[in-house]
Write an enzyme that holds these catalytic residues in place. Structure first.
Site, PDB file in Angstrom:
ATOM      1  N   ASP A  17      35.893  24.540  32.358  1.00  0.00           N
ATOM      2  CA  ASP A  17      37.138  23.966  31.815  1.00  0.00           C
ATOM      3  C   ASP A  17      38.051  24.979  31.130  1.00  0.00           C
ATOM      4  O   ASP A  17      38.884  24.609  30.307  1.00  0.00           O
ATOM      5  CB  ASP A  17      36.804  22.851  30.812  1.00  0.00           C
ATOM      6  CG  ASP A  17      35.886  21.819  31.435  1.00  0.00           C
ATOM      7  OD1 ASP A  17      34.983  21.346  30.720  1.00  0.00           O
ATOM      8  OD2 ASP A  17      36.068  21.526  32.631  1.00  0.00           O
ATOM      9  N   GLY A  37      32.767   9.417  43.358  1.00  0.00           N
ATOM     10  CA  GLY A  37      33.795   9.821  44.310  1.00  0.00           C
ATOM     11  C   GLY A  37      35.095   9.049  44.210  1.00  0.00           C
ATOM     12  O   GLY A  37      35.869   9.009  45.165  1.00  0.00           O
ATOM     13  N   ASN A  63      40.159  21.910  39.254  1.00  0.00           N
ATOM     14  CA  ASN A  63      39.206  20.947  38.695  1.00  0.00           C
ATOM     15  C   ASN A  63      39.976  19.901  37.907  1.00  0.00           C
ATOM     16  O   ASN A  63      40.995  20.201  37.277  1.00  0.00           O
ATOM     17  CB  ASN A  63      38.228  21.662  37.747  1.00  0.00           C
ATOM     18  CG  ASN A  63      37.244  20.699  37.081  1.00  0.00           C
ATOM     19  OD1 ASN A  63      36.583  19.910  37.750  1.00  0.00           O
ATOM     20  ND2 ASN A  63      37.189  20.730  35.762  1.00  0.00           N
ATOM     21  N   ASN A  76      37.698   9.877  42.566  1.00  0.00           N
ATOM     22  CA  ASN A  76      38.825  10.831  42.675  1.00  0.00           C
ATOM     23  C   ASN A  76      38.992  11.291  44.121  1.00  0.00           C
ATOM     24  O   ASN A  76      40.116  11.477  44.594  1.00  0.00           O
ATOM     25  CB  ASN A  76      38.584  12.030  41.753  1.00  0.00           C
ATOM     26  CG  ASN A  76      39.051  11.736  40.331  1.00  0.00           C
ATOM     27  OD1 ASN A  76      40.235  11.660  40.067  1.00  0.00           O
ATOM     28  ND2 ASN A  76      38.113  11.519  39.450  1.00  0.00           N
ATOM     29  N   HIS A  84      39.657  17.294  34.765  1.00  0.00           N
ATOM     30  CA  HIS A  84      38.810  17.055  33.595  1.00  0.00           C
ATOM     31  C   HIS A  84      39.352  15.818  32.874  1.00  0.00           C
ATOM     32  O   HIS A  84      40.582  15.674  32.703  1.00  0.00           O
ATOM     33  CB  HIS A  84      38.855  18.286  32.672  1.00  0.00           C
ATOM     34  CG  HIS A  84      37.980  18.139  31.474  1.00  0.00           C
ATOM     35  ND1 HIS A  84      36.601  18.251  31.551  1.00  0.00           N
ATOM     36  CD2 HIS A  84      38.272  17.847  30.185  1.00  0.00           C
ATOM     37  CE1 HIS A  84      36.090  18.049  30.335  1.00  0.00           C
ATOM     38  NE2 HIS A  84      37.083  17.801  29.492  1.00  0.00           N
ATOM     39  N   GLU A  91      43.646   9.818  36.093  1.00  0.00           N
ATOM     40  CA  GLU A  91      43.122  10.867  36.995  1.00  0.00           C
ATOM     41  C   GLU A  91      43.524  10.571  38.435  1.00  0.00           C
ATOM     42  O   GLU A  91      43.904  11.471  39.200  1.00  0.00           O
ATOM     43  CB  GLU A  91      41.601  10.931  36.915  1.00  0.00           C
ATOM     44  CG  GLU A  91      41.061  11.409  35.591  1.00  0.00           C
ATOM     45  CD  GLU A  91      39.559  11.384  35.589  1.00  0.00           C
ATOM     46  OE1 GLU A  91      38.958  11.955  36.496  1.00  0.00           O
ATOM     47  OE2 GLU A  91      38.982  10.797  34.657  1.00  0.00           O
ATOM     48  N   LEU A 101      29.738  18.629  38.712  1.00  0.00           N
ATOM     49  CA  LEU A 101      29.233  18.931  37.364  1.00  0.00           C
ATOM     50  C   LEU A 101      28.603  20.305  37.218  1.00  0.00           C
ATOM     51  O   LEU A 101      28.148  20.687  36.157  1.00  0.00           O
ATOM     52  CB  LEU A 101      28.218  17.845  36.964  1.00  0.00           C
ATOM     53  CG  LEU A 101      28.811  16.429  36.887  1.00  0.00           C
ATOM     54  CD1 LEU A 101      27.732  15.413  36.520  1.00  0.00           C
ATOM     55  CD2 LEU A 101      29.957  16.372  35.877  1.00  0.00           C
ATOM     56  N   LYS A 102      28.545  21.052  38.308  1.00  0.00           N
ATOM     57  CA  LYS A 102      27.893  22.361  38.219  1.00  0.00           C
ATOM     58  C   LYS A 102      28.937  23.474  38.020  1.00  0.00           C
ATOM     59  O   LYS A 102      30.104  23.330  38.422  1.00  0.00           O
ATOM     60  CB  LYS A 102      27.103  22.638  39.508  1.00  0.00           C
ATOM     61  CG  LYS A 102      25.874  21.733  39.639  1.00  0.00           C
ATOM     62  CD  LYS A 102      24.719  22.274  38.802  1.00  0.00           C
ATOM     63  CE  LYS A 102      23.452  21.479  38.999  1.00  0.00           C
ATOM     64  NZ  LYS A 102      23.393  20.269  38.145  1.00  0.00           N
ATOM     65  N   LEU A 103      28.485  24.601  37.463  1.00  0.00           N
ATOM     66  CA  LEU A 103      29.360  25.767  37.310  1.00  0.00           C
ATOM     67  C   LEU A 103      29.502  26.457  38.672  1.00  0.00           C
ATOM     68  O   LEU A 103      28.518  26.563  39.415  1.00  0.00           O
ATOM     69  CB  LEU A 103      28.714  26.722  36.306  1.00  0.00           C
ATOM     70  CG  LEU A 103      29.616  27.645  35.503  1.00  0.00           C
ATOM     71  CD1 LEU A 103      30.718  26.874  34.795  1.00  0.00           C
ATOM     72  CD2 LEU A 103      28.803  28.454  34.509  1.00  0.00           C
TER      73      LEU A 103
HETATM   74  C1  GRF Z   1      35.885  11.915  36.519  1.00  0.00           C
HETATM   75  O1  GRF Z   1      36.109  11.278  35.287  1.00  0.00           O
HETATM   76  C2  GRF Z   1      36.235  13.366  36.428  1.00  0.00           C
HETATM   77  O2  GRF Z   1      37.310  13.640  35.574  1.00  0.00           O
HETATM   78  C3  GRF Z   1      34.991  13.946  35.859  1.00  0.00           C
HETATM   79  O3  GRF Z   1      33.927  13.236  36.478  1.00  0.00           O
HETATM   80  C4  GRF Z   1      34.406  11.971  36.861  1.00  0.00           C
HETATM   81  C5  GRF Z   1      34.199  11.847  38.344  1.00  0.00           C
HETATM   82  O4  GRF Z   1      34.436  10.620  38.743  1.00  0.00           O
HETATM   83  N1  GRF Z   1      34.916  15.362  36.131  1.00  0.00           N
HETATM   84  P1  GRF Z   1      34.438  10.290  40.311  1.00  0.00           P
HETATM   85  O5  GRF Z   1      33.134  10.802  40.906  1.00  0.00           O
HETATM   86  O6  GRF Z   1      35.631  10.981  40.918  1.00  0.00           O
HETATM   87  O7  GRF Z   1      34.535   8.786  40.338  1.00  0.00           O
END
Ligand code: GRF
Length: 195
Positions: free
Chosen positions: A147, A11, A104, A13, A106, A176, A87-89
């Site tokens: 993606d 978490g 999203n 992000n 990436h 990010e 991580l899921k579709l």
């Molecule tokens: C990040 O690197 C994001 O780009 C990828 O998964 C990671 C998630 O990190 N999709 P966090 O859970 O936000 O720390």
């Protein structure tokens, strides 16, 4: 603007959005959702008093389907859904409910190093082994394929000094945390409709 953030892990992000001055005033993280029953990111949500929903079947008390979440989101007036390490579709039926309102992040410069299986360290290993001197982060609209939605914005990172994939990951994760709040703020300001 009420938003929902989807997570699968730490978490960081989510935290970046919660702590960004760009998102402070007019953006409210209203729900945090995970495919996991109780990911570390839920602790961050709970510290902020944010409602959490799990898609996991493991937690009978708090297990929701995408359809149920779609109805809750529409009733609540959620205007943006952010996949932050999810991580899921996302099912097409859910995407169709929120056309151009699901983004999203990436951890690479799409369209390179994207697609099924390209997440977390798999991405940074592939980038490091390629010998690329740059990597970065990309925010894109979500479509039914991993993606592949239209790209909104990316941030380039110089990784020429990185000695291993872990160092690439750390450099990219920092970018990010600046890119995602910027894009969420742009969405709120109505700057993304032509993408
Ligand atoms: C990040 O690197 C994001 O780009 C990828 O998964 C990671 C998630 O990190 N999709 P966090 O859970 O936000 O720390």
């Amino acid at each position: 603007m009420k938003i929902a953030v989807f997570v699968s892990g730490r978490g960081t992000n989510l935290n970046a959005i919660l702590n960004s001055p760009l998102c402070k005033d007019e953006i409210e993280v209203y729900f945090v959702v995970s495919d996991k029953a109780n990911p570390p990111a839920f602790e961050i949500a709970q510290e902020h008093g944010i409602i959490t929903y799990s898609l996991s079947k493991k937690d009978k008390m708090n297990s929701f389907s995408f359809d149920e979440l779609g109805k809750i989101f529409l009733d609540t007036g959620i205007e943006l859904i952010v996949l932050a390490g999810f991580l899921k579709l996302v099912p097409e039926s859910f995407i169709n409910l929120f056309e151009k309102k699901i983004i999203n992040i990436h951890p690479a410069l799409l369209p390179k190093y994207g697609g099924k299986g390209m997440y977390g360290m798999n991405v940074h290993k592939a980038v490091f082994e390629s010998g690329d001197k740059i990597s970065g982060a990309t925010v894109h609209f979500v479509n039914p394929h991993y993606d592949e939605g239209s790209i909104i914005q990316s941030e380039i990172v110089d990784i020429s000094g990185a000695q291993n994939p872990e160092e690439v990951a750390a450099l990219v994760l920092k970018s990010e945390h600046t890119l995602l709040p910027k894009v969420v703020s742009k969405f709120k300001n109505g700057e993304l409709f032509n993408k």
